[in-house]
Design an enzyme around this catalytic site. Sequence first.
Site, PDB file in Angstrom:
ATOM      1  N   ASP A  72       0.808  -1.219   0.000  1.00 26.09           N
ATOM      2  CA  ASP A  72       0.000   0.000   0.000  1.00 26.09           C
ATOM      3  C   ASP A  72       0.840   1.268   0.000  1.00 26.09           C
ATOM      4  O   ASP A  72       2.054   1.239   0.233  1.00 26.09           O
ATOM      5  CB  ASP A  72      -0.976  -0.003   1.193  1.00 26.09           C
ATOM      6  CG  ASP A  72      -0.352  -0.519   2.490  1.00 26.09           C
ATOM      7  OD1 ASP A  72       0.887  -0.460   2.617  1.00 26.09           O
ATOM      8  OD2 ASP A  72      -1.095  -0.991   3.368  1.00 26.09           O
ATOM      9  N   ASN A 141      -7.729  -2.338  13.782  1.00 25.43           N
ATOM     10  CA  ASN A 141      -9.140  -2.598  13.478  1.00 25.43           C
ATOM     11  C   ASN A 141      -9.324  -3.879  12.660  1.00 25.43           C
ATOM     12  O   ASN A 141     -10.390  -4.116  12.104  1.00 25.43           O
ATOM     13  CB  ASN A 141      -9.751  -1.409  12.731  1.00 25.43           C
ATOM     14  CG  ASN A 141      -9.082  -1.174  11.387  1.00 25.43           C
ATOM     15  OD1 ASN A 141      -8.111  -1.842  11.043  1.00 25.43           O
ATOM     16  ND2 ASN A 141      -9.593  -0.213  10.630  1.00 25.43           N
ATOM     17  N   HIS A 143      -7.556  -4.647   9.912  1.00 22.44           N
ATOM     18  CA  HIS A 143      -7.257  -4.533   8.484  1.00 22.44           C
ATOM     19  C   HIS A 143      -5.959  -5.271   8.146  1.00 22.44           C
ATOM     20  O   HIS A 143      -5.111  -5.505   9.003  1.00 22.44           O
ATOM     21  CB  HIS A 143      -7.202  -3.068   8.022  1.00 22.44           C
ATOM     22  CG  HIS A 143      -5.989  -2.288   8.398  1.00 22.44           C
ATOM     23  ND1 HIS A 143      -6.017  -0.928   8.621  1.00 22.44           N
ATOM     24  CD2 HIS A 143      -4.692  -2.641   8.574  1.00 22.44           C
ATOM     25  CE1 HIS A 143      -4.805  -0.502   8.908  1.00 22.44           C
ATOM     26  NE2 HIS A 143      -3.987  -1.515   8.893  1.00 22.44           N
ATOM     27  N   GLU A 148      -9.805  -1.852   4.725  1.00 23.53           N
ATOM     28  CA  GLU A 148     -10.506  -1.415   5.924  1.00 23.53           C
ATOM     29  C   GLU A 148     -11.874  -2.094   6.048  1.00 23.53           C
ATOM     30  O   GLU A 148     -12.526  -2.367   5.042  1.00 23.53           O
ATOM     31  CB  GLU A 148     -10.740   0.102   5.848  1.00 23.53           C
ATOM     32  CG  GLU A 148      -9.476   0.932   5.687  1.00 23.53           C
ATOM     33  CD  GLU A 148      -8.675   1.058   6.970  1.00 23.53           C
ATOM     34  OE1 GLU A 148      -8.720   0.156   7.821  1.00 23.53           O
ATOM     35  OE2 GLU A 148      -7.986   2.078   7.121  1.00 23.53           O
TER      36      GLU A 148
HETATM   37  C1  GLP Z   1      -0.675  -0.253   8.537  1.00 26.25           C
HETATM   38  C2  GLP Z   1      -0.350  -0.743   7.113  1.00 26.25           C
HETATM   39  C3  GLP Z   1      -0.258  -2.210   7.102  1.00 26.25           C
HETATM   40  C4  GLP Z   1       0.450  -2.637   8.372  1.00 26.25           C
HETATM   41  C5  GLP Z   1      -0.509  -2.501   9.517  1.00 26.25           C
HETATM   42  C6  GLP Z   1       0.087  -2.756  10.889  1.00 26.25           C
HETATM   43  O1  GLP Z   1      -1.625   0.745   8.550  1.00 26.25           O
HETATM   44  N1  GLP Z   1      -1.204  -0.301   6.084  1.00 26.25           N
HETATM   45  O2  GLP Z   1       0.391  -2.649   5.934  1.00 26.25           O
HETATM   46  O3  GLP Z   1       0.885  -3.949   8.254  1.00 26.25           O
HETATM   47  O4  GLP Z   1      -1.157  -1.251   9.435  1.00 26.25           O
HETATM   48  O5  GLP Z   1       0.906  -1.697  11.282  1.00 26.25           O
HETATM   49  P1  GLP Z   1       1.896  -1.782  12.521  1.00 26.25           P
HETATM   50  O6  GLP Z   1       2.844  -2.883  12.212  1.00 26.25           O
HETATM   51  O7  GLP Z   1       2.576  -0.440  12.570  1.00 26.25           O
HETATM   52  O8  GLP Z   1       1.083  -2.061  13.724  1.00 26.25           O
END
Ligand code: GLP
Length: 252
Positions: A72, A141, A143, A148
């Site tokens: 992303d 959440n 995702h 989302e």
């Molecule tokens: C983010 C990204 C994801 C990531 C996830 C977890 O928003 N879009 O690709 O894997 O949320 O993030 P984190 O590892 O900082 O908790």
Amino acid sequence: MAASAEALGQRVAALVLAGLRPSPAGAPAKPLGLATGRTMEPVYAALVEQLSGLASQDRQQRLAGWSSFNLDEYVGLGPDDPESFAASMARSLGGPLALEPEQLRLPDGLARHPEQEARRYGQAIAAAGGLGLQLLGLGDNGHVGFNEPPCGPGAPTRCLGLDPATRLQNAGFFAAGLAGVPQRAITVGLVEILAAETVVLVVSGEAKAEILRRSLEEPPQPQLPASWLQGHPRLRVMVDEAAASRLGCLRV
Ligand code: GLP
């Protein structure tokens, strides 16, 4: 299960490294699917360390075959913006491993028409034969990527508005805090993620324990995008002890 996020990073990195080895028949491996975020920081640091420990010829061989698609990117941010995922990947892997831009691909957050860019990116993944090993973090959440809730398993690679919970989760990465977090992003869809040969869900920390439990133990549902991974034939869940603390299968 790893004792800490760092130990988990070493294990996940070893799995990625093994996948970079050319197959005996010489067939090129399918591209890697990569994630960003805090969870992946120790993974990529360990990967750089493990690659630097290899004999030079072996390392060069593995890096020459590197091909990846990130999950992303924020709409409106480009590689020159330190808060973009493109810049984050350049810092953690692209620079240290001297990868070419065409080896380490991300959606173009600066594209004039983000919807069109999302379609182009989805087509590029398809043209590469789909994804091989897909690394995933887990959002607060539920995702994965930026898929989302609510999100069904048929969601394609697309441009979408970010959930307020996600913008809050990622506000710490932005100098301006929540106000600096873009409203929209391009994400690889659940369709492409679920079509990957192997999916590796990487989760660390107590704060993710409950959403991980729900994602794995509740029936697959749109409100928990990660729950659709339960149906993947080659799902590996790699966690540290804190993240695993609420999983029923581990309770005695
Ligand atoms: C983010 C990204 C994801 C990531 C996830 C977890 O928003 N879009 O690709 O894997 O949320 O993030 P984190 O590892 O900082 O908790």
